[in-house]
Design a protein around this motif. Structure first.
Motif, PDB file in Angstrom:
ATOM      1  N   PHE A  35      35.722  32.431  27.758  1.00 56.44           N
ATOM      2  CA  PHE A  35      35.584  33.539  28.446  1.00 56.44           C
ATOM      3  C   PHE A  35      34.352  34.004  28.256  1.00 56.44           C
ATOM      4  O   PHE A  35      34.000  34.060  26.947  1.00 56.44           O
ATOM      5  CB  PHE A  35      36.957  34.411  27.957  1.00 56.44           C
ATOM      6  N   LEU A  38      34.168  40.523  31.491  1.00 59.27           N
ATOM      7  CA  LEU A  38      34.760  40.958  32.730  1.00 59.27           C
ATOM      8  C   LEU A  38      33.982  41.635  33.717  1.00 59.27           C
ATOM      9  O   LEU A  38      32.908  42.330  33.147  1.00 59.27           O
ATOM     10  CB  LEU A  38      35.946  41.868  32.231  1.00 59.27           C
ATOM     11  N   LYS A  49      41.081  34.692  39.810  1.00 56.63           N
ATOM     12  CA  LYS A  49      40.555  35.339  38.428  1.00 56.63           C
ATOM     13  C   LYS A  49      40.487  36.774  38.265  1.00 56.63           C
ATOM     14  O   LYS A  49      40.090  37.168  37.411  1.00 56.63           O
ATOM     15  CB  LYS A  49      39.052  34.688  38.323  1.00 56.63           C
ATOM     16  N   ASP A  51      41.899  39.930  36.861  1.00 57.02           N
ATOM     17  CA  ASP A  51      42.703  40.499  35.654  1.00 57.02           C
ATOM     18  C   ASP A  51      43.584  41.814  36.024  1.00 57.02           C
ATOM     19  O   ASP A  51      42.951  42.831  36.381  1.00 57.02           O
ATOM     20  CB  ASP A  51      41.768  40.957  34.539  1.00 57.02           C
ATOM     21  N   TRP A  52      44.642  41.489  36.357  1.00 52.87           N
ATOM     22  CA  TRP A  52      45.571  42.444  37.059  1.00 52.87           C
ATOM     23  C   TRP A  52      45.902  43.714  36.145  1.00 52.87           C
ATOM     24  O   TRP A  52      46.149  44.668  36.497  1.00 52.87           O
ATOM     25  CB  TRP A  52      46.907  42.021  37.629  1.00 52.87           C
ATOM     26  N   THR A  53      45.882  43.433  34.625  1.00 54.36           N
ATOM     27  CA  THR A  53      46.282  44.478  33.790  1.00 54.36           C
ATOM     28  C   THR A  53      44.815  45.415  33.865  1.00 54.36           C
ATOM     29  O   THR A  53      45.054  46.733  33.859  1.00 54.36           O
ATOM     30  CB  THR A  53      46.229  43.753  32.399  1.00 54.36           C
ATOM     31  N   ILE A  54      43.658  44.921  33.548  1.00 55.77           N
ATOM     32  CA  ILE A  54      42.576  45.829  33.868  1.00 55.77           C
ATOM     33  C   ILE A  54      42.387  46.659  35.197  1.00 55.77           C
ATOM     34  O   ILE A  54      41.966  47.613  35.191  1.00 55.77           O
ATOM     35  CB  ILE A  54      41.283  45.015  33.400  1.00 55.77           C
ATOM     36  N   THR A  55      42.581  45.672  36.025  1.00 59.11           N
ATOM     37  CA  THR A  55      42.524  46.328  37.435  1.00 59.11           C
ATOM     38  C   THR A  55      43.573  47.408  37.622  1.00 59.11           C
ATOM     39  O   THR A  55      43.138  48.708  38.261  1.00 59.11           O
ATOM     40  CB  THR A  55      42.923  45.223  38.425  1.00 59.11           C
ATOM     41  N   TYR A  62      39.153  43.887  38.984  1.00 59.73           N
ATOM     42  CA  TYR A  62      38.178  43.273  37.957  1.00 59.73           C
ATOM     43  C   TYR A  62      38.451  41.869  37.847  1.00 59.73           C
ATOM     44  O   TYR A  62      39.674  41.423  37.804  1.00 59.73           O
ATOM     45  CB  TYR A  62      38.145  43.929  36.613  1.00 59.73           C
ATOM     46  N   LYS A  64      37.957  37.845  35.551  1.00 59.22           N
ATOM     47  CA  LYS A  64      37.408  37.531  34.373  1.00 59.22           C
ATOM     48  C   LYS A  64      36.474  36.420  34.648  1.00 59.22           C
ATOM     49  O   LYS A  64      36.616  35.487  35.588  1.00 59.22           O
ATOM     50  CB  LYS A  64      38.690  36.986  33.620  1.00 59.22           C
TER      51      LYS A  64
END
Length: 278
Positions: A35, A38, A49, A51-55, A62, A64
């Motif tokens: 990694f 982001l 790729k 990142d659904w949590t950060i999005t 966003y 990764k």
């Protein structure tokens, strides 16, 4: 290089280098990834790729970003037996040649090493690892120029010889028709093995032909016989039994496989094998 092979290579190169764009940069990826960071999504990024949590938290997409730890060593092992000299749409030998070209160009495009091998009773030829299109073309030309009549492809002894020759852990494609006993167990312990099964539909679903003169392309033996309904049933039963054993063996050793018929496009089948990741 003959005109037919030049046409095949131009077509294959166009598929690999022109159609592998956008979200799908390569047929296969390296062995491992670290990694890196982001960053906000940009047009053309691979949506897988994201990142659904950060999005969700930032209300902006966003992705990764990773960097590859190691390059792959991609090996195309072409099983060179007389049984490839058969086909109703085109001969299986041509499909094996095209498949090797696709794998070679994909490796070059991805910056990976490509190694080509011709296997019969033993490893008959093996190319030095290359990252150049010229090296891929040279191997493909050798495969295309093989005189298959009188050759025997040994999926046990020949594969054991391949294991002895390929030392570095690789993504190893065994390309052939798999119409005989197969043992890829040893190979799968060191490498990621993918079986590419090349067949003609007539081999699996023959029709009665009446009185025929048959020639074994591996041994050269001939047979004058009547190929009727009874012969078709017996032959089909043997093919079905062979394939049951084959699939059982591949599943037991967690070996992925794809079957490509002579009337199909190898590129499309390989794309499907890798989940559309071309």
């Amino acid at each position: 290089m003959n005109r037919r092979l030049k046409t095949l290579l131009i077509k294959t190169k166009r598929q690999v280098f022109s159609e592998m764009i956008g979200n799908n940069p390569s047929l296969f990826h390296g062995e491992g990834y670290d990694f890196s960071e982001l960053r906000e999504y940009q047009v053309g990024d691979d949506i897988r790729k994201i990142d659904w949590t950060i999005t969700a938290k930032l209300q902006k997409p966003y992705v990764k970003i990773f960097h590859e730890e190691r390059e792959l060593n991609v090996v195309a092992a072409c099983m060179a037996g007389g049984s490839l000299f058969f086909g109703t749409h085109r001969i299986k030998h041509d499909v094996v040649t095209e498949t090797a070209a696709i794998l070679g160009y994909s490796a070059v495009k991805n910056g990976d090493l490509f190694t080509g091998a011709v296997v019969g009773d033993t490893v008959e030829q093996i190319e030095r690892p290359t990252k150049r299109i010229f090296g891929v073309n040279r191997f493909v030309e050798r495969v295309d120029g093989l005189n298959l009549l009188g050759r025997h492809s040994d999926y046990i002894g020949g594969i054991r010889s391949l294991f002895d020759r390929i030392k570095r852990k690789s993504m190893l494609f065994v390309i052939g028709d798999f119409l005989t006993d197969v043992d890829l167990a040893l190979l799968s312990r060191r490498h990621e093995v993918i079986a590419v099964i090349v067949r003609d539909r007539f081999e699996e679903h023959p029709v009665p032909l009446g009185q025929v003169h048959l020639v074994d392309p591996e041994s050269g033996r001939t047979l004058q016989t009547s190929f009727g309904e009874r012969s078709v049933r017996k032959y089909r039963a043997r093919v079905i039994e062979n394939d049951k054993n084959l699939y059982r063996h591949l599943n037991r050793h967690r070996i992925r496989f794809v079957k490509i018929y002579t009337d199909e496009d190898p590129f499309g089948k390989l794309v499907k094998l890798f989940g559309g990741r071309v």
